[in-house]
Design a protein around this motif. Structure first.
Motif, mmCIF file in Angstrom:
data_model
loop_
_atom_site.group_PDB
_atom_site.id
_atom_site.type_symbol
_atom_site.label_atom_id
_atom_site.label_comp_id
_atom_site.label_asym_id
_atom_site.label_seq_id
_atom_site.Cartn_x
_atom_site.Cartn_y
_atom_site.Cartn_z
ATOM 1 N N GLN A 38 -6.342 -33.555 -21.865
ATOM 2 C CA GLN A 38 -6.220 -32.411 -22.709
ATOM 3 C C GLN A 38 -5.310 -32.633 -24.035
ATOM 4 O O GLN A 38 -5.489 -32.177 -24.809
ATOM 5 C CB GLN A 38 -5.885 -31.251 -21.917
ATOM 6 N N ALA B 279 7.524 -33.253 -10.910
ATOM 7 C CA ALA B 279 6.877 -34.474 -11.197
ATOM 8 C C ALA B 279 7.460 -35.078 -12.578
ATOM 9 O O ALA B 279 7.578 -36.133 -12.610
ATOM 10 C CB ALA B 279 5.416 -34.503 -11.046
ATOM 11 N N VAL C 280 -3.112 -36.018 -17.102
ATOM 12 C CA VAL C 280 -4.168 -36.828 -16.780
ATOM 13 C C VAL C 280 -5.402 -36.442 -17.244
ATOM 14 O O VAL C 280 -6.397 -37.307 -17.205
ATOM 15 C CB VAL C 280 -3.950 -37.390 -15.429
ATOM 16 N N ASP C 281 -5.468 -35.099 -17.476
ATOM 17 C CA ASP C 281 -6.965 -34.741 -17.981
ATOM 18 C C ASP C 281 -7.434 -34.774 -19.280
ATOM 19 O O ASP C 281 -8.393 -34.279 -19.636
ATOM 20 C CB ASP C 281 -7.072 -33.330 -17.401
ATOM 21 N N LYS D 87 -0.092 -18.961 -10.092
ATOM 22 C CA LYS D 87 0.949 -19.728 -10.168
ATOM 23 C C LYS D 87 1.541 -19.709 -11.708
ATOM 24 O O LYS D 87 2.857 -19.872 -11.917
ATOM 25 C CB LYS D 87 0.115 -21.274 -10.151
ATOM 26 N N ARG E 98 -6.025 -29.350 -28.641
ATOM 27 C CA ARG E 98 -6.202 -29.569 -27.222
ATOM 28 C C ARG E 98 -7.684 -29.537 -26.834
ATOM 29 O O ARG E 98 -8.565 -28.892 -27.233
ATOM 30 C CB ARG E 98 -5.537 -28.505 -26.515
ATOM 31 N N THR F 20 -10.918 -29.691 -12.250
ATOM 32 C CA THR F 20 -10.652 -28.405 -12.385
ATOM 33 C C THR F 20 -8.984 -27.923 -12.701
ATOM 34 O O THR F 20 -8.137 -29.010 -12.241
ATOM 35 C CB THR F 20 -11.135 -27.068 -11.333
ATOM 36 N N THR F 21 -8.620 -27.100 -13.336
ATOM 37 C CA THR F 21 -7.247 -26.876 -13.693
ATOM 38 C C THR F 21 -6.553 -26.615 -12.395
ATOM 39 O O THR F 21 -7.251 -26.158 -11.462
ATOM 40 C CB THR F 21 -7.204 -25.596 -14.486
ATOM 41 N N LYS F 22 -5.678 -27.057 -12.026
ATOM 42 C CA LYS F 22 -4.487 -26.985 -10.989
ATOM 43 C C LYS F 22 -3.846 -25.692 -10.964
ATOM 44 O O LYS F 22 -2.833 -25.457 -10.061
ATOM 45 C CB LYS F 22 -3.510 -28.294 -10.506
ATOM 46 N N ARG G 42 -2.090 -34.686 -9.559
ATOM 47 C CA ARG G 42 -2.371 -34.283 -8.360
ATOM 48 C C ARG G 42 -3.983 -34.045 -8.233
ATOM 49 O O ARG G 42 -4.737 -33.255 -8.836
ATOM 50 C CB ARG G 42 -1.656 -32.671 -8.303
ATOM 51 N N GLU H 114 -6.496 -36.168 -8.665
ATOM 52 C CA GLU H 114 -7.376 -36.197 -9.925
ATOM 53 C C GLU H 114 -8.129 -37.523 -10.068
ATOM 54 O O GLU H 114 -8.095 -38.255 -11.016
ATOM 55 C CB GLU H 114 -6.293 -36.330 -11.022
HETATM 56 N N1 UDP Z 1 -0.290 -31.138 -11.749
HETATM 57 C C1 UDP Z 1 0.857 -31.615 -10.888
HETATM 58 N N2 UDP Z 1 0.989 -30.947 -9.752
HETATM 59 C C2 UDP Z 1 0.672 -29.534 -9.572
HETATM 60 C C3 UDP Z 1 -0.281 -29.343 -10.488
HETATM 61 C C4 UDP Z 1 -0.748 -30.007 -11.387
HETATM 62 O O1 UDP Z 1 1.325 -33.101 -11.025
HETATM 63 O O2 UDP Z 1 1.087 -28.914 -8.733
HETATM 64 C C5 UDP Z 1 -0.720 -32.334 -12.860
HETATM 65 C C6 UDP Z 1 -2.188 -32.361 -13.093
HETATM 66 O O3 UDP Z 1 -2.736 -33.535 -12.217
HETATM 67 C C7 UDP Z 1 -2.125 -32.561 -14.361
HETATM 68 C C8 UDP Z 1 -1.155 -31.808 -15.177
HETATM 69 O O4 UDP Z 1 -0.245 -31.556 -14.191
HETATM 70 O O5 UDP Z 1 -2.046 -34.179 -14.898
HETATM 71 C C9 UDP Z 1 -1.849 -30.648 -15.733
HETATM 72 O O6 UDP Z 1 -2.519 -29.947 -14.721
HETATM 73 P P1 UDP Z 1 -3.583 -28.915 -15.171
HETATM 74 O O7 UDP Z 1 -4.512 -29.762 -16.020
HETATM 75 O O8 UDP Z 1 -4.334 -28.553 -13.926
HETATM 76 O O9 UDP Z 1 -3.092 -27.642 -15.747
HETATM 77 P P2 UDP Z 1 -3.686 -26.961 -16.988
HETATM 78 O O10 UDP Z 1 -4.041 -28.015 -18.265
HETATM 79 O O11 UDP Z 1 -4.896 -26.165 -16.730
HETATM 80 O O12 UDP Z 1 -2.380 -26.255 -17.537
#
Ligand code: UDP
Ligand code: MG
Length: 328
Positions: free
Chosen positions: A118, A97, A115-116, A231, A217, A224-226, A28, A30
């Protein structure tokens, strides 16, 4: 899950060679992360000492991105047939997704990956090794959480504690969505009809032989985080209500307790009145009735709520996601 995709899938599974490994990547907004991700993952996977090195696909699920992510994915597919893309009609959330990714992945083993970067693709080697040993679920366990803020660590810990106490499906702490799933497990998850899809809980419910590999990790590479705290809070509530009816049931216990307290209070007032006489006529019977009935009402609401909660979730029966476009 439409009829058409089912046909497509069975056709693919019967006639075409299916890949050993599917990497499912929810995306999302990215655009900065996609190219880096692809380069790193392709180089790591092709270097693997496993049949997956020559036979894998990377299935991106574009979860309603509003930036150039979809265009980038389109050109990635044009450049490399191993890249496939599903694009949603709007943002449906990461869990949807992932569901779409599991529905459309063709591999014998499926690994959801962020995709980030991590989730380090280097951990795939250990996961595949465990899979070859016969484990059907190999989940990645984070060996380090120190990069998360203290608040996030504590809330995450509390969530796992609360979830595992309230629910029958125990989810392992420090395990994210990064895990290898055998085709058998994927098919079980796909056959689960519920609308509220709390993936971690569903994996736990499915069972199978499970193993874990540790991985560190990484910090997010780009963007940035989504997920903000709100949420995450909603996600935690979904997680608990998806697999546990305790939050509904607890009101029944509260109701019983209040009713019992009211009864005791009634006994006290009656005794006091018998000994000391009436001070304010009518007051005692009134308060006892209000408290007792209030307790009973909570009790009955709790029971009804338990049913309504379940019915509401399941009756809508809407699709989990809407695919606007499938590329590759
Ligand atoms: N993502 C998604 N839909 C959303 C929010 C996030 O597909 O509504 C994807 C985002 O692109 C990423 C993955 O879910 O590939 C994890 O998101 P993020 O890194 O923001 O989360 P965190 O690692 O902070 O938990
Ligand atoms: Mg992330």
């Amino acid at each position: 899950m439409t009829f058409e995709t089912d046909i497509r899938q069975s056709a693919a599974r019967l006639c075409l060679p299916t890949p050993v490994l599917s990497i499912v990547v929810p995306v999302r907004d990215e655009e900065e992360a996609i190219a880096v991700f692809l380069e790193r993952v392709v180089s790591v996977v092709t270097a693997l000492d496993d049949a997956a090195a020559d036979s894998f696909e990377i299935l991106f699920v574009d979860d309603g991105s509003t930036d150039c992510s979809l265009e980038l994915l389109r050109s990635a597919n044009a450049a490399d047939q191993r890249v496939r893309v599903l694009s949603f009609s709007r943002n449906f959330g990461k869990e949807a997704a992932l569901s779409a990714g599991l529905d459309h992945a063709l591999g014998d083993a499926v690994v959801p990956m962020d995709v980030d970067l991590q989730d380090p693709p280097e951990a795939l080697a250990a996961m595949l090794e465990k899979w070859r040993e016969g484990f059907e679920v190999v989940f990645g366990v984070r060996s380090n959480r120190e990069r998360d803020s203290a608040a996030k660590r504590i809330t995450a810990h509390l969530f796992y504690r609360a979830h595992n106490r309230l629910s029958n499906d125990k989810i392992p702490e420090h395990a994210g969505d990064f895990r290898l799933l055998d085709r058998k497990v994927v098919d079980v998850i796909r056959s689960m009809p519920e609308r509220s899809r709390f993936m971690k809980g569903m994996f736990a419910w499915a069972g199978f032989r499970q193993a874990s590999v540790e991985y560190a990790r990484q910090p997010r590479q780009h963007g940035t985080t989504k997920f903000n705290y709100w949420k995450l809070w909603t996600f935690a509530l979904d997680g608990i209500t998806a697999t546990s009816t305790m939050p509904l049931r607890v009101w029944s216990y509260i109701g019983v307790t209040i009713a019992a307290l009211a009864l005791a209070y009634a006994g006290f007032i009656v005794t006091r009145t018998l000994i000391f006489g009436i001070d304010v006529p009518g007051y005692a019977s009134l308060i006892v009735a209000i408290l007792f009935l209030g307790g009973l009402q909570l009790l009955s609401l709790g029971i009804i709520g338990e049913y309504i909660g379940r019915i509401l979730v399941e009756t809508k029966q809407r699709p989990l996601y809407v695919v606007r476009e499938q590329i590759g």
